[in-house]
Design an enzyme around this catalytic site. Structure first.
Site, PDB file in Angstrom:
ATOM      1  N   HIS A 100      37.247  50.507   9.663  1.00  0.00           N
ATOM      2  CA  HIS A 100      37.057  50.089  11.060  1.00  0.00           C
ATOM      3  C   HIS A 100      38.316  49.399  11.580  1.00  0.00           C
ATOM      4  CE1 HIS A 100      34.492  48.400  14.415  1.00  0.00           C
ATOM      5  NE2 HIS A 100      35.525  47.567  14.444  1.00  0.00           N
ATOM      6  N   GLU A 101      38.850  48.467  10.810  1.00  0.00           N
ATOM      7  CA  GLU A 101      40.029  47.719  11.240  1.00  0.00           C
ATOM      8  C   GLU A 101      41.288  48.579  11.245  1.00  0.00           C
ATOM      9  OE1 GLU A 101      39.987  44.799  12.658  1.00  0.00           O
ATOM     10  OE2 GLU A 101      37.821  44.911  12.413  1.00  0.00           O
ATOM     11  N   HIS A 108      41.529  50.156  14.623  1.00  0.00           N
ATOM     12  CA  HIS A 108      42.153  49.290  15.625  1.00  0.00           C
ATOM     13  C   HIS A 108      43.667  49.229  15.435  1.00  0.00           C
ATOM     14  CE1 HIS A 108      38.449  47.856  17.320  1.00  0.00           C
ATOM     15  NE2 HIS A 108      38.033  47.289  16.203  1.00  0.00           N
ATOM     16  N   ASP A 153      33.932  43.611  19.104  1.00  0.00           N
ATOM     17  CA  ASP A 153      34.479  44.635  19.997  1.00  0.00           C
ATOM     18  C   ASP A 153      33.735  44.670  21.320  1.00  0.00           C
ATOM     19  OD1 ASP A 153      36.285  45.354  18.036  1.00  0.00           O
ATOM     20  OD2 ASP A 153      34.979  46.898  17.190  1.00  0.00           O
TER      21      ASP A 153
END
Length: 283
Positions: free
Chosen positions: A37-38, A41, A131
């Site tokens: 997930h990170e 980003h 988020d």
């Protein structure tokens, strides 16, 4: 450039609890989901040339800290924010592929989907610094000037956090992990609220030092000559370049003032409490 990866102390606390309670496998699975997930980003931020300071890993998510201060285009910020949640979509497809070809057993597949969607929907809650909370700020910044948008988004976020906490305490009253999450989110709100003046000043300072605007759209602001300089700056929005029209009573005066001139008076000449008329008549 990323200076370092940081493991938040809460991460180690939950790690220890998982070891004691025999949920180490679940913890590793959640960590892998958070990591990907990170990376989503971070990859999007690198693509747009953002300055990335560090990635902080939490037991229920992560935070990619960037050295940007609210002046990037809305489109870029939206893509960077959504790049994390979008990772869960392709991971769902990949998990189905692995289960279909008997690489994963159905039980692990179901467990993976549970954690995958849990992290996805949790991060989309309109609560800072998730988020969803960042999307909430972008929505407020579309409607309000930067300073007000930041405060309004925090107030709305706090209300959602209170509702979230009430639901959790009703349905999961004895879950230590839930208590840790709520405690962290509450502390994040308090810290963001305390840092609000600093965040606002960094927003203005970056505009002052910027050599090139990411957005060429111009916004004309009409202000009375008797308005204080600091009050005019509070009307500045993200994503636009400001042009200030002075008014004497009901009549506009010329020439139109560039935002850089006001920012120079604010930071270099320290005339925050001077009226706009005093600033320019004295020049």
């Amino acid at each position: 450039m990323i200076n370092k990866f940081v493991i938040h102390p809460l991460f180690w606390a939950v790690f220890s609890i998982s070891m004691i309670t025999g949920h180490f496998r679940d913890f590793i699975l959640v960590f892998c989901l958070i990591f990907i997930h990170e990376i989503g980003h971070t990859g999007a931020a690198y693509f747009f040339g953002w300055r990335i300071k560090k990635i902080v890993f939490l037991p229920f998510g992560g935070v990619a800290e960037v050295d940007e201060h609210g002046n990037k285009p809305f489109r870029e910020e939206f893509i960077v924010v959504m790049a994390g949640p979008c990772q869960h979509i392709w991971m769902t497809g990949a998990a189905y592929f692995l289960m279909t070809f008997n690489i994963w057993d159905p039980a692990f597949y179901e467990q993976f989907l549970t954690y995958n969607f849990m992290i996805l929907f949790f991060n989309l809650l309109p609560i800072w610094p998730l988020d969803g909370g960042k999307l909430l700020f972008l929505a407020c910044a579309r409607r309000y000037p930067f300073k007000r948008a930041h405060l309004v988004s925090l107030v709305i976020s706090l209300h959602f956090l209170i509702v979230f906490a009430m639901v959790c305490f009703i349905f999961y009253p004895f879950q230590l992990n839930v208590f840790i999450i709520i405690l962290f989110l509450g502390a994040a709100h308090y810290r963001e609220w305390r840092h609000h003046p600093y965040i606002y000043l960094r927003f203005l300072l970056e505009r002052y030092h910027a050599q090139k605007r990411d957005c060429e759209k111009q916004l004309f602001i009409e202000v009375q000559e008797t308005a204080f300089l600091q009050d005019v700056l509070k009307t500045f929005r993200k994503g636009v370049s400001h042009r200030i029209i002075l008014k004497q009573g009901m009549k506009p005066r010329h020439p139109i003032i560039n935002e850089y001139d006001l920012l120079h008076l604010f930071f270099k000449e320290q005339k925050a409490w001077s009226t706009v008329a005093e600033c320019f008549h004295s020049k």
